[in-house]
Design a protein around this motif. Sequence first.
Motif, PDB file in Angstrom:
ATOM      1  N   ALA A 615       1.485  -8.362  -7.014  1.00 44.32           N
ATOM      2  CA  ALA A 615       2.857  -8.860  -6.983  1.00 44.32           C
ATOM      3  C   ALA A 615       2.798 -10.343  -6.679  1.00 44.32           C
ATOM      4  CB  ALA A 615       3.683  -8.124  -5.918  1.00 44.32           C
ATOM      5  N   GLY A 616       3.799 -11.086  -7.137  1.00 46.51           N
ATOM      6  CA  GLY A 616       3.822 -12.517  -6.872  1.00 46.51           C
ATOM      7  C   GLY A 616       2.630 -13.224  -7.489  1.00 46.51           C
ATOM      8  N   TRP A 617       2.001 -14.121  -6.704  1.00 48.96           N
ATOM      9  CA  TRP A 617       0.941 -14.959  -7.267  1.00 48.96           C
ATOM     10  C   TRP A 617      -0.388 -14.231  -7.449  1.00 48.96           C
ATOM     11  CZ3 TRP A 617      -2.763 -14.937  -3.608  1.00 48.96           C
ATOM     12  CH2 TRP A 617      -2.390 -14.905  -2.272  1.00 48.96           C
ATOM     13  N   THR A 618      -0.503 -12.976  -7.028  1.00 44.79           N
ATOM     14  CA  THR A 618      -1.750 -12.234  -7.310  1.00 44.79           C
ATOM     15  C   THR A 618      -1.780 -11.712  -8.743  1.00 44.79           C
ATOM     16  OG1 THR A 618      -0.869 -10.125  -6.521  1.00 44.79           O
ATOM     17  CG2 THR A 618      -1.995 -11.520  -4.914  1.00 44.79           C
ATOM     18  N   LYS A 619      -0.653 -11.775  -9.458  1.00 46.22           N
ATOM     19  CA  LYS A 619      -0.646 -11.350 -10.861  1.00 46.22           C
ATOM     20  C   LYS A 619      -1.363 -12.375 -11.726  1.00 46.22           C
ATOM     21  CE  LYS A 619       3.803  -8.893 -10.678  1.00 46.22           C
ATOM     22  NZ  LYS A 619       5.178  -8.881 -11.202  1.00 46.22           N
ATOM     23  N   PRO A 620      -1.968 -11.997 -12.833  1.00 51.30           N
ATOM     24  CA  PRO A 620      -2.248 -10.616 -13.236  1.00 51.30           C
ATOM     25  C   PRO A 620      -3.517 -10.118 -12.536  1.00 51.30           C
ATOM     26  CG  PRO A 620      -3.040 -12.106 -14.924  1.00 51.30           C
ATOM     27  CD  PRO A 620      -2.409 -12.968 -13.851  1.00 51.30           C
ATOM     28  N   TRP A 621      -3.450  -8.922 -12.065  1.00 48.11           N
ATOM     29  CA  TRP A 621      -4.583  -8.261 -11.406  1.00 48.11           C
ATOM     30  C   TRP A 621      -4.378  -6.771 -11.585  1.00 48.11           C
ATOM     31  CZ3 TRP A 621      -4.833  -5.564  -6.431  1.00 48.11           C
ATOM     32  CH2 TRP A 621      -6.141  -5.276  -6.028  1.00 48.11           C
ATOM     33  N   PRO A 622      -5.352  -6.057 -12.074  1.00 48.62           N
ATOM     34  CA  PRO A 622      -5.114  -4.652 -12.437  1.00 48.62           C
ATOM     35  C   PRO A 622      -4.848  -3.775 -11.216  1.00 48.62           C
ATOM     36  CG  PRO A 622      -7.443  -5.186 -12.608  1.00 48.62           C
ATOM     37  CD  PRO A 622      -6.737  -6.479 -12.370  1.00 48.62           C
ATOM     38  N   ASP A 623      -4.031  -2.756 -11.407  1.00 47.46           N
ATOM     39  CA  ASP A 623      -3.841  -1.766 -10.346  1.00 47.46           C
ATOM     40  C   ASP A 623      -5.203  -1.242  -9.894  1.00 47.46           C
ATOM     41  OD1 ASP A 623      -1.211  -2.175 -10.912  1.00 47.46           O
ATOM     42  OD2 ASP A 623      -0.773  -0.136 -11.577  1.00 47.46           O
ATOM     43  N   THR A 624      -5.373  -1.125  -8.591  1.00 47.84           N
ATOM     44  CA  THR A 624      -6.676  -0.756  -8.044  1.00 47.84           C
ATOM     45  C   THR A 624      -6.514   0.364  -7.025  1.00 47.84           C
ATOM     46  OG1 THR A 624      -7.524  -3.004  -8.354  1.00 47.84           O
ATOM     47  CG2 THR A 624      -8.678  -1.605  -6.775  1.00 47.84           C
ATOM     48  N   ARG A 625      -7.241   1.438  -7.239  1.00 49.32           N
ATOM     49  CA  ARG A 625      -7.228   2.538  -6.279  1.00 49.32           C
ATOM     50  C   ARG A 625      -7.889   2.088  -4.985  1.00 49.32           C
ATOM     51  NH1 ARG A 625     -10.308   8.403  -6.921  1.00 49.32           N
ATOM     52  NH2 ARG A 625      -9.941   9.099  -4.765  1.00 49.32           N
ATOM     53  N   VAL A 626      -7.308   2.469  -3.869  1.00 46.69           N
ATOM     54  CA  VAL A 626      -7.831   2.106  -2.561  1.00 46.69           C
ATOM     55  C   VAL A 626      -7.963   3.364  -1.708  1.00 46.69           C
ATOM     56  CG1 VAL A 626      -6.876  -0.224  -2.641  1.00 46.69           C
ATOM     57  CG2 VAL A 626      -5.505   1.639  -1.666  1.00 46.69           C
ATOM     58  N   GLY A 627      -8.756   3.275  -0.654  1.00 48.32           N
ATOM     59  CA  GLY A 627      -8.953   4.429   0.215  1.00 48.32           C
ATOM     60  C   GLY A 627      -7.733   4.734   1.060  1.00 48.32           C
ATOM     61  N   TRP A 628      -7.000   3.704   1.427  1.00 48.08           N
ATOM     62  CA  TRP A 628      -5.759   3.847   2.179  1.00 48.08           C
ATOM     63  C   TRP A 628      -4.976   2.553   2.047  1.00 48.08           C
ATOM     64  CZ3 TRP A 628      -5.443  -0.127   5.487  1.00 48.08           C
ATOM     65  CH2 TRP A 628      -6.638  -0.659   6.003  1.00 48.08           C
ATOM     66  N   LEU A 629      -3.722   2.602   2.365  1.00 50.93           N
ATOM     67  CA  LEU A 629      -2.908   1.404   2.459  1.00 50.93           C
ATOM     68  C   LEU A 629      -1.841   1.620   3.524  1.00 50.93           C
ATOM     69  CD1 LEU A 629       0.044   2.007   0.905  1.00 50.93           C
ATOM     70  CD2 LEU A 629      -1.409   1.730  -1.115  1.00 50.93           C
ATOM     71  N   GLN A 630      -1.320   0.527   4.035  1.00 49.51           N
ATOM     72  CA  GLN A 630      -0.237   0.587   5.014  1.00 49.51           C
ATOM     73  C   GLN A 630       1.013  -0.008   4.392  1.00 49.51           C
ATOM     74  OE1 GLN A 630      -0.682  -1.781   8.624  1.00 49.51           O
ATOM     75  NE2 GLN A 630       0.567  -0.323   9.791  1.00 49.51           N
ATOM     76  N   ARG A 631       2.053   0.769   4.371  1.00 49.65           N
ATOM     77  CA  ARG A 631       3.337   0.270   3.887  1.00 49.65           C
ATOM     78  C   ARG A 631       3.972  -0.621   4.941  1.00 49.65           C
ATOM     79  NH1 ARG A 631       5.514   5.932   1.079  1.00 49.65           N
ATOM     80  NH2 ARG A 631       4.551   5.527  -0.965  1.00 49.65           N
ATOM     81  N   LEU A 632       4.562  -1.721   4.487  1.00 48.73           N
ATOM     82  CA  LEU A 632       5.084  -2.741   5.385  1.00 48.73           C
ATOM     83  C   LEU A 632       6.567  -2.961   5.165  1.00 48.73           C
ATOM     84  CD1 LEU A 632       2.258  -5.407   4.896  1.00 48.73           C
ATOM     85  CD2 LEU A 632       2.427  -3.740   6.761  1.00 48.73           C
ATOM     86  N   ALA A 633       7.285  -3.148   6.246  1.00 48.31           N
ATOM     87  CA  ALA A 633       8.660  -3.634   6.189  1.00 48.31           C
ATOM     88  C   ALA A 633       8.633  -5.117   6.541  1.00 48.31           C
ATOM     89  CB  ALA A 633       9.533  -2.873   7.173  1.00 48.31           C
TER      90      ALA A 633
END
Length: 824
Positions: A615-633
């Motif tokens: 998202a934002g300036w990290t585009k374009p970068w392919p969707d990448t499976r990860v072991g875990w992630l933390q959702r942020l507010a």
Amino acid sequence: MTSVETRAGQLLIDGEPRLVIAGEIHYFRVPRDEWADRLDLAVEAGCNAVASYIPWLLHELPDGTLDVTGDTRDDRDVGAFIDLCAAKGLWFIARPGPFVMAELMNEGLPFRLYREHPELVPVGWDGVPTGSRTLDYLHPAFLAEVRRWYATVLPRIYQRLAPRGGNVIAVQLDNEVGMLAWVTNSPDLTGHLLADFRDWLDAPARRASTGHTGGTPWPDEPEGPDGTSHGATPWPALAALSPEPDAFARAVRSPEESWAGELRAALPLFMRDRFARYLGALRDLAHEFGVHDVPLLVNLHGTAAGSAEPFPIGISQLVETYSGLPGMVAGSDHYVGEMTLNATTDLYVINAFQAAVNGPDQPLTSVEFEAGSGDYGNGMDVAYDPSTVELKTRLFLAQGNRLINYYLFAGGHNRPLEVPIGDGIDRIAFTGERHGFAAPVGPEGQRGLTFEPTSRAGRTARTLAPWLSRMRPEPDSLQLGLVLDAYASEYHHPGSALMTEITEDLTRHRGAGPRRALARSTLLLGYQFDAVWLERSAPRDDAVLMLSTGRFMDAALQRRLAAWVRGGGRLLLLGRLPEADLAGRGCTVLADALGLRGIGMVWDAAHYFPTARAAGWTKPWPDTRVGWLQRLAVDDSPGAPASEVVLTDCDDIPCGVEVELGRGRVVFLAAELPSNLALFGRVLDRFGVRPRLRLETEVPGVFGLSTVTDNGQRLLHLLNVTGYEPEVVVSFDGLPARRLRLPVRAGVALPVNLATPVGVIEWADAELVDVAADRLAFGPGLAGDASSVRLRGPVTAVEGGTLSVDGEVSVVTGQGPFVLHLPT
């Protein structure tokens, strides 16, 4: 008379910077009439020193008397072995214990100690006997026995110290202190130790750091909750425990959850202080018996199951025994197997962490440097690639190590115990009759599988020593954060859910980051980073700080990081938002400053595959499976820090955010990302950091480092740890880019403006392999037929290439190997 000292990270012998390449040879495992043969092999392999344990177990007779002069057995004559080393032109590093490990029974201590002093034998959690042969280091009875041993053995060393005209250039005090309790998760909870712990809890001055030197103070450093500035935390729940000895012992050995978190955090810090007092007592004894004016070594343990990820546990345990203390030098002790992407990353990181903790005069050393084939069980089930020892040596030299001790260089035999104990083997060690099956030199003196690779490494070190002994690494504007208290994780009661949760979180989120992604990605991009010990020092003003974070972080460190960023700091965080301190108490100081809040963890599962999306300036970068992630507010209320989402999950919920905080900036990636050159390269580009040494290749596994002297002489170190032969475009600080082909699993050090006795090498596509008064010899060229050597000075003839002259520069072009003949 030979002076030995450490200054400005160098090892000086008679005032000259030196590299010490040692081989560990156990005189007590080799027949005396074969000592000379083993020493000759060490010289042949390029060693200029020999190290050996001096085991108390071997020198104490069944009646309790001590023999170090060979009166009872000729191989007990310690002085004769040291003198023979001197006759062969070899320095000596003495390792007299009292603990020596070395696969010896009782780790090298006499059986008598356990019989006569049961009060020294500790119990662990729940009062269960420990699973190792450790003893209570600071118990007066143990120190009295150590004094008797030192009073016998140290005079033999004192007589042979280099400043007294001998060849002993360093003495190691004890060995792998704290390792036995860590690997068994069984702290040494004797009654004597617990009384000491109780006193420590009641004495704030003793809880403070012992006074490390060096480092850059944090700006406007906030005070900790106990009024100190080092971030120590009070332990109110522990302080409220009954002071009655038996009740206190029960409370510590079998903790309840209400104080388990504090105990998990406090006990390792107390042990740091206790280990410092123990090594201090040994140091005082050494001085009393004349051993001073040479470095006193501390051996740092910590590798496990072929990984160096836990290595800083040893630094954490022993930091106060040596960091910044005059005359003390710490060395690594590592066993990580073959040189892989993981192993290379691990070794780079442990060297960086050691350097961050060292005082300004303390050099990097490695007192147990794995040199064997890996067949430690004598089962022919492991055989490391022969390049392994050479690649490791090159990496350590490129990172500034001044002393490397190949362990074990020569094998031998374990003789029978003089009094059998009926343990199924009745020998001095538990490995059987033969010992050191994997060593470069086998038990019977035969050249082993790794003898020639070790010799190549030794020859390389010997050739480049005049420069490497003076050079220092050149980090880019990038630092890896060392949170040493995150490695104070050696003890947790298996029945405590809180202790286990904190320990598992710290283990997952420290050092090089989950999956080593921070360190490995940047290294493969060509970046060189150093490390900063964050409990002591703020990051360099010019540096981006990389830090792996978990749920638990000290409150004072959270405040410091927030204040540092507000003042203009640049911070790359990888991991989870800190939500509690190291005792498990809620603490969201850093998260609040960033305007972020965790709203849930998403874990990889049998039928669910967490994915990070650009998202934002990290585009374009392919969707990448990860072991875990933390959702942020993300707080977007008025007055909140400005932020931009840079990663989301597949539901477009943020898991990566860039935050502008004051004059600084933070990029926080809350996912178990794999090493990814595109993503992390983009993040560092965003921060404006560029590598000095740039590598372009399609093969992951090429690492590059540069070292420099004070007057600008350099070596560019390229390591290819893969089985491929990659083409690499190498660029460095304004030099023309060179297209090179690196051999399979090999390293090379390329000179840049390197001053030799016969001229300055401006650049070479080949490694310098020999220097003489009338010639310079180089290895094969890495650029094929177009390989070149540029020497500022005349050349009379060449072998391996064609000579041309460009002004005052002689240019040799060809395929190499090159030999340049020079005017005498």
